[in-house]
Design an enzyme around this catalytic site. Sequence first.
Site, PDB file in Angstrom:
ATOM      1  CE1 TYR A  59      35.085  69.394  67.555  1.00  0.00           C
ATOM      2  CE2 TYR A  59      37.287  70.144  68.094  1.00  0.00           C
ATOM      3  CZ  TYR A  59      36.373  69.691  67.168  1.00  0.00           C
ATOM      4  OH  TYR A  59      36.754  69.539  65.860  1.00  0.00           O
ATOM      5  CE1 TYR A 102      41.442  70.711  67.384  1.00  0.00           C
ATOM      6  CE2 TYR A 102      39.588  71.857  66.393  1.00  0.00           C
ATOM      7  CZ  TYR A 102      40.308  70.696  66.604  1.00  0.00           C
ATOM      8  OH  TYR A 102      39.887  69.527  66.024  1.00  0.00           O
ATOM      9  NE  ARG A 150      43.315  69.031  61.931  1.00  0.00           N
ATOM     10  CZ  ARG A 150      42.193  68.495  61.445  1.00  0.00           C
ATOM     11  NH1 ARG A 150      41.321  67.947  62.238  1.00  0.00           N
ATOM     12  NH2 ARG A 150      41.943  68.492  60.147  1.00  0.00           N
ATOM     13  CG  HIS A 165      37.983  70.635  61.284  1.00  0.00           C
ATOM     14  ND1 HIS A 165      39.032  71.160  62.011  1.00  0.00           N
ATOM     15  CD2 HIS A 165      37.493  69.619  62.031  1.00  0.00           C
ATOM     16  CE1 HIS A 165      39.170  70.490  63.140  1.00  0.00           C
ATOM     17  NE2 HIS A 165      38.238  69.551  63.184  1.00  0.00           N
ATOM     18  CG  HIS A 187      34.667  66.413  62.957  1.00  0.00           C
ATOM     19  ND1 HIS A 187      35.712  65.579  62.671  1.00  0.00           N
ATOM     20  CD2 HIS A 187      35.169  67.357  63.798  1.00  0.00           C
ATOM     21  CE1 HIS A 187      36.801  65.981  63.318  1.00  0.00           C
ATOM     22  NE2 HIS A 187      36.491  67.066  64.012  1.00  0.00           N
TER      23      HIS A 187
END
Lengths: 175, 233
Positions: free
Chosen positions: B103, B142, B152, B155, B157
């Site tokens: 991110y 990640y 995870r 995905h 959000h």
Amino acid sequence: MRRPTPAQTVGPYFSLALDWPQAHQVTHEPPLGVAICLRGQVFDGDGLPVPDALIEIWQANGAGDYPTRGAASGYGFGRASVDSEGRYTFLTHKPGPVTPQEAPHIHLTLFARGLMNPLVTRLYFGDEAARNQHDPALAQVPLARRATLIAALTHTGYCFDIHLQGPLETVFFDV
Amino acid sequence: MRRVAQPATLGWAPNELPAYRSSAKRAPQAAAIALPSHLMPSQGPRWGPEKLRAGAGDLTTQVPGGTAQGQRILVHGRVSDAAGRPEAHALIEIWQANAAGRYWHPADQHVAPLDPYFLGAGQVLTDAQGCYEFLSIEPGAYPWGNHPNGWRPKHIHLSLFGAGFAARLVTQLYFPGDPLLPLDPIFMGIPQAARRARLVAKFDLLHSPPEWALAYRFDVVLRGHAATPLDAH
């Protein structure tokens, strides 16, 4: 009826998309109530500040009216990320009573890493003791826990701390 | 009449989820209190197109001078209420990791490259039919510190505002066939497989812009009744 799509946690990186400039300054359709500062701190079950929560507020204006449907304006809505000490601040106006029976209140929705679903609560005002006593939503809350929903009026504005767990655990509502 | 909308009743994940460590000190211990429905606001906040940043529906071209690295994807779908009526002009906010699984956020210290041309945030509004689309890249998986070698699944959000106050939703879109899905405490926190499946986008070749991007379809059902006339308060 279709089953609603399930929620998932907001996670730790929501500020990428959900931090809006000045979103903690809430605008309203007139008539405005008294300008107020609303601040507080979010705590976890160890009593430690929660440094990565997002709080949204949704409220009526000074006449107790929610924004007119279709007025795609963002009126009555505020959003704030907490800081590294779990503190948040909103600059808004005190709402009027939505119905004659209800005491003035603001809805708060809290999102955070570790919470699969949002938590919704209702903030009442400490200087409205007489109205609070007859509020039909507060009446649904066990007497011993009602104080968790009352924002104290201090010399710097209203103070509303949110405790996710522990003896002071804030009351949350089903939406 | 009381609304009964505890997470368990909805088939959603409980707030306290032992396999998700961060929930231990954050999930409230007391049950949420149900209020008579007339005491909750019927409608939620609304925004018009002026809310959107220019170009916010294309996450691949937000930094001048280049384009995001990774598999280009078009995500589209329809947002409706529980009765199947469109959630028109609903604000959708989007954030995700880059193709390497990192991110654009100071708290993310995963040893994976940042992409200077991918910031990973977007916004769109649904149209009058409740339909939306945005262009992005497929995010990477990640690691996270929840459990040994926990990763995870890929995905995106999504945060949505429907017409009703109860329609507010923050969720995650997953990708079909991801081997990490059955290992993920957040995805698996939803007890029933049929409910979990609602969070997995469908591969949609027919909607793929030829020679440009793969498409995924992700339909969302929000709570409440978008088209019911609402009181003035």
